[in-house]
Enzyme design. Structure first.
Site, PDB file in Angstrom:
ATOM      1  N   SER A 180       6.505  -8.004 -48.909  1.00 43.30           N
ATOM      2  CA  SER A 180       6.940  -6.902 -48.055  1.00 43.30           C
ATOM      3  C   SER A 180       5.746  -6.436 -47.235  1.00 43.30           C
ATOM      4  O   SER A 180       4.587  -6.643 -47.632  1.00 43.30           O
ATOM      5  CB  SER A 180       7.462  -5.749 -48.911  1.00 43.30           C
ATOM      6  OG  SER A 180       7.632  -4.569 -48.152  1.00 43.30           O
TER       7      SER A 180
ATOM      8  N   TYR B 133       5.304  -0.038 -56.379  1.00 42.42           N
ATOM      9  CA  TYR B 133       5.956  -1.078 -55.584  1.00 42.42           C
ATOM     10  C   TYR B 133       4.971  -1.783 -54.653  1.00 42.42           C
ATOM     11  O   TYR B 133       4.918  -3.019 -54.600  1.00 42.42           O
ATOM     12  CB  TYR B 133       7.100  -0.465 -54.774  1.00 42.42           C
ATOM     13  CG  TYR B 133       7.893  -1.472 -53.969  1.00 42.42           C
ATOM     14  CD1 TYR B 133       8.825  -2.295 -54.589  1.00 42.42           C
ATOM     15  CD2 TYR B 133       7.719  -1.587 -52.589  1.00 42.42           C
ATOM     16  CE1 TYR B 133       9.560  -3.222 -53.857  1.00 42.42           C
ATOM     17  CE2 TYR B 133       8.447  -2.508 -51.855  1.00 42.42           C
ATOM     18  CZ  TYR B 133       9.374  -3.311 -52.496  1.00 42.42           C
ATOM     19  OH  TYR B 133      10.095  -4.233 -51.763  1.00 42.42           O
TER      20      TYR B 133
END
Length: 265
Positions: A145, A158
């Site tokens: 990501s 995350y």
């Protein structure tokens, strides 16, 4: 099914029941791959498999499995061995973000997320890479990501997990590239899927304009084309690439302040 006999190539895709994973299944099937689709939702998987077979005439196997089960990787290995199935391509897509700060979430919750984002994709790479070496060809896409480059969010693990995926993939590519195995880290930004709804932050992100979001089909198509070109890193979209470049040159102090104020770009 023994794809070493029929000379068809097979891709294993995790998190295949929706979003980017489902889109990857469609792209690979369209390109002539058979698929092994893994996710928790059996009905969604079987429906997708039937649709792919009807559209492309390929073979689409499903394995309904929670990859956070303690013996999940062994179950995948047994599934492959039982069917004498060789994995030519791997897409590690399964994952989620825990929408709770570190001290609010329980350790079991954090441990499960870390396992799914870090341990599972690493274990699956290890599981299939030897077979790829023996066959002299392979493709691995690990979905990271742009969060891997972004400012931290208070109490969130995350970004750290996605940073691991990014660096792990590059390390594997350096080792496996001489064996004609391409490993690529795919870094999408905001993508229209069930991901944010599952996290419970869809309403929180509703202020972000539509032009900032990408469709999962485009993300998957770019990912497929990138790994086939031999890229080791692909950041989806011009805006996301600009953001990542900005993050790279941004002083850590500024990134820290952005994280403190919970600024999402």
């Amino acid at each position: 099914m023994n794809n070493s006999i029929n000379n068809r190539k097979t891709v294993l895709i995790t998190g295949a029941s929706s979003g980017i994973g489902e889109s990857f299944a469609k792209v690979f099937a369209e390109k002539g791959f058979d698929t092994l689709l893994i996710a928790r939702r059996k009905e969604r998987l079987e429906k997708l498999a039937q649709e792919l077979t009807a559209a492309h005439g390929n073979v689409n196997l499903t394995l309904a499995l929670d990859l956070n089960e303690t013996d999940a990787i062994q179950k995948v290995a047994s599934f492959l061995k039982k069917r004498r199935l060789h994995v030519d391509a791997l897409v590690n897509n399964a994952g989620y973000a825990l929408p709770k700060p570190f001290m609010v979430g329980s350790w079991d919750e954090h441990k499960a997320m870390i396992n799914l984002l870090i341990t599972v994709p690493t274990a699956l790479c290890h599981l299939v890479a030897e077979g790829m070496k023996e066959h002299g060809q392979g493709w691995i896409i690990n979905v990271s990501s742009i969060a891997a480059f972004a400012p931290e969010f208070p109490g969130s693990l995350y970004n750290a997990a996605k940073s691991y995926v990014l660096h792990m993939t590059e390390a594997l590519d350096l080792e496996l590239r001489p064996f004609n195995i391409n490993c690529m880290s795919l870094c999408p930004g905001l993508t229209s899927s069930e991901f944010h709804e599952t996290m419970g932050v869809k309403e929180f992100l509703s202020y972000i304009p539509k032009w900032r979001w990408m469709e999962s089909d485009i993300v998957a198509k770019e990912g497929y084309e990138g790994v086939m070109r031999g890229e080791h890193l692909l950041i989806n979209g011009k805006v996301n690439r600009a953001l990542v470049n900005a993050f790279k040159f941004m002083p850590n102090k500024i990134k820290y302040l952005m994280g403190k104020k919970q600024i999402i770009l």
